[in-house]
Design an enzyme around this catalytic site. Structure first.
Site, PDB file in Angstrom:
ATOM      1  N   GLY A 158       0.821  -1.203   0.000  1.00 12.05           N
ATOM      2  CA  GLY A 158       0.000   0.000   0.000  1.00 12.05           C
ATOM      3  C   GLY A 158       0.852   1.249   0.000  1.00 12.05           C
ATOM      4  O   GLY A 158       2.046   1.219  -0.316  1.00 12.05           O
ATOM      5  N   ARG A 159       0.238   2.371   0.405  1.00 14.80           N
ATOM      6  CA  ARG A 159       0.923   3.666   0.320  1.00 14.80           C
ATOM      7  C   ARG A 159       2.229   3.699   1.114  1.00 14.80           C
ATOM      8  O   ARG A 159       3.259   4.177   0.638  1.00 14.80           O
ATOM      9  CB  ARG A 159      -0.006   4.775   0.825  1.00 14.80           C
ATOM     10  N   ILE A 160       2.184   3.211   2.358  1.00 12.90           N
ATOM     11  CA  ILE A 160       3.384   3.284   3.200  1.00 12.90           C
ATOM     12  C   ILE A 160       4.464   2.349   2.670  1.00 12.90           C
ATOM     13  O   ILE A 160       5.645   2.713   2.607  1.00 12.90           O
ATOM     14  CB  ILE A 160       3.029   2.979   4.661  1.00 12.90           C
ATOM     15  N   ALA A 242       3.333  -1.711  11.251  1.00 15.30           N
ATOM     16  CA  ALA A 242       1.934  -1.867  10.833  1.00 15.30           C
ATOM     17  C   ALA A 242       1.033  -1.843  12.066  1.00 15.30           C
ATOM     18  O   ALA A 242       0.697  -0.782  12.586  1.00 15.30           O
ATOM     19  CB  ALA A 242       1.776  -3.151  10.030  1.00 15.30           C
ATOM     20  N   ARG A 243       0.660  -3.016  12.551  1.00 16.49           N
ATOM     21  CA  ARG A 243      -0.111  -3.151  13.782  1.00 16.49           C
ATOM     22  C   ARG A 243       0.466  -4.301  14.581  1.00 16.49           C
ATOM     23  O   ARG A 243       0.944  -5.294  14.020  1.00 16.49           O
ATOM     24  CB  ARG A 243      -1.606  -3.396  13.481  1.00 16.49           C
ATOM     25  N   GLU A 272      -0.372  -3.504  23.143  1.00 19.38           N
ATOM     26  CA  GLU A 272       0.069  -2.131  23.385  1.00 19.38           C
ATOM     27  C   GLU A 272      -0.833  -1.403  24.392  1.00 19.38           C
ATOM     28  O   GLU A 272      -2.057  -1.518  24.295  1.00 19.38           O
ATOM     29  CB  GLU A 272       0.043  -1.411  22.041  1.00 19.38           C
ATOM     30  N   HIS A 290       5.571   3.453  19.435  1.00 19.00           N
ATOM     31  CA  HIS A 290       4.551   3.784  18.439  1.00 19.00           C
ATOM     32  C   HIS A 290       4.752   5.218  17.914  1.00 19.00           C
ATOM     33  O   HIS A 290       3.870   6.073  18.021  1.00 19.00           O
ATOM     34  CB  HIS A 290       3.144   3.627  19.018  1.00 19.00           C
ATOM     35  N   GLY A 292       5.373   5.946  14.679  1.00 20.62           N
ATOM     36  CA  GLY A 292       5.245   5.940  13.224  1.00 20.62           C
ATOM     37  C   GLY A 292       4.926   7.269  12.580  1.00 20.62           C
ATOM     38  O   GLY A 292       5.610   7.719  11.660  1.00 20.62           O
TER      39      GLY A 292
END
Length: 324
Positions: A158-160, A242-243, A272, A290, A292
């Site tokens: 995807g975009r990232i 990501a997650r 988290e 976190h 990002g």
């Protein structure tokens, strides 16, 4: 609607965003910056027209079922929305929006930061310096792994991931391979020097660095489990921006402890903000809190995107970033 809509903001936001919110809405800011928790979220849903929420807000079906409910939209501050039960929101007639695009570059930069840090043992070195343990330069001290010319495997495109590919290929001369069930057009991948692979397993077996860029869904939960981590090369590194629940952290700890993986760079975690204790003791793991999208420019842009969604909704216009 008469008067200004009431918006509950669930966490502190950058000052320019809060200023803009208060000029357009009856904004109830979270000056203590503490998570509202289920009870606070229910109260907000009862008493406000909208919630400007974040990843720390667990908007479950139970929370969203509160009665009576006044809120009509959840304007999410962030691109990921796995903390929101979107099916429950849809069933309840709640609109949900997010803030895509504006955090792409910042998150890609974080992925590259983690890649470089874990490859060059930067976390170990920084800890040694701060602890007064560095005794001076020597030829065999903290030898890391070359990044230039190595193979980067992207899980998702995807975009990232595309922004990471651009940095890796054009900046470091890396060979980029990827797997995505919904790949970009061939010309887009070619411009990034990225070659598709037919399966995730092929990417894992070929890459020197594996970087995760898939959304958090029931299908991707523990995508990187014990079996798949066993396919990663022993001298390879895992990067996750990501997650957290895309990775089975217990299986990751096993792989790292057994030497089946050279190291890992993590910005997100399965439970988290709790982190699996064993990860905290491992020198070959870089852990970020976190970060990002954590640049001033990006977080302000995210806030303004959320405000734009609220303006559109309350003016009766179509939402630009509608999820539900």
């Amino acid at each position: 609607m008469t008067g200004r809509p009431t918006v509950v903001v669930t966490r502190r936001l950058p000052e320019p965003v809060e200023t803009e919110l208060t000029s357009d809405f009856d904004a109830r800011l979270n000056t203590k910056d503490a998570p509202l928790g289920p009870d606070g979220l229910r109260e907000a849903l009862r008493n406000a027209d909208a919630l400007l929420c974040t990843v720390t807000d667990k908007l479950t079906a139970e929370v969203l079922s509160v009665e009576p409910r006044r809120a009509r939209i959840l304007a999410n501050f962030g691109v990921g929305f796995n903390h929101i039960d979107t099916e429950a929101a849809k069933a309840r007639g709640l609109a949900v929006s997010n803030t895509p695009d504006v955090l792409t570059d910042a998150t890609a930069d974080t992925a590259i930061t983690l890649l470089l840090m874990v490859a060059r043992r930067a976390g170990e070195g920084e800890r040694q310096v701060r602890a007064g343990q560095w005794t001076g330069w020597r030829p065999t001290h903290l030898l890391g792994t070359q990044v230039t010319g190595k193979t980067l495997g992207l899980v998702g495109m995807g975009r990232i991931a595309r922004a990471v590919a651009q940095r890796a290929h054009h900046g470091f001369g890396m060979k980029v391979i990827f797997h995505d069930p919904y790949p970009p057009p061939p010309d887009v991948a070619a411009a990034l020097g990225a070659e598709p692979r037919a399966s995730l397993e092929q990417v894992l077996g070929e890459a020197d660095f594996v970087s995760l860029h898939c959304p958090a869904t029931p299908e991707t939960r523990h995508l990187m489990n014990r079996q798949r981590l066993g396919l990663v090369r022993r001298d390879a590194f895992l990067i996750n921006t990501a997650r957290g629940d895309v990775v089975d952290e217990a299986a990751l700890v096993e792989a790292l402890a057994a030497g089946r993986l050279a190291g890992a760079g993590l910005d997100v975690y399965e439970k988290e903000p709790q982190i699996t204790p064993a990860l905290l003791t491992m020198e070959n793991v870089v852990l970020l809190p976190h970060l990002g999208s954590a640049t001033r420019e990006t977080r302000v842009a995210m806030g303004r995107r959320a405000i734009e969604n609220l303006r559109l909704f309350f003016s009766g216009s179509p939402l630009r970033d509608r999820i539900v």
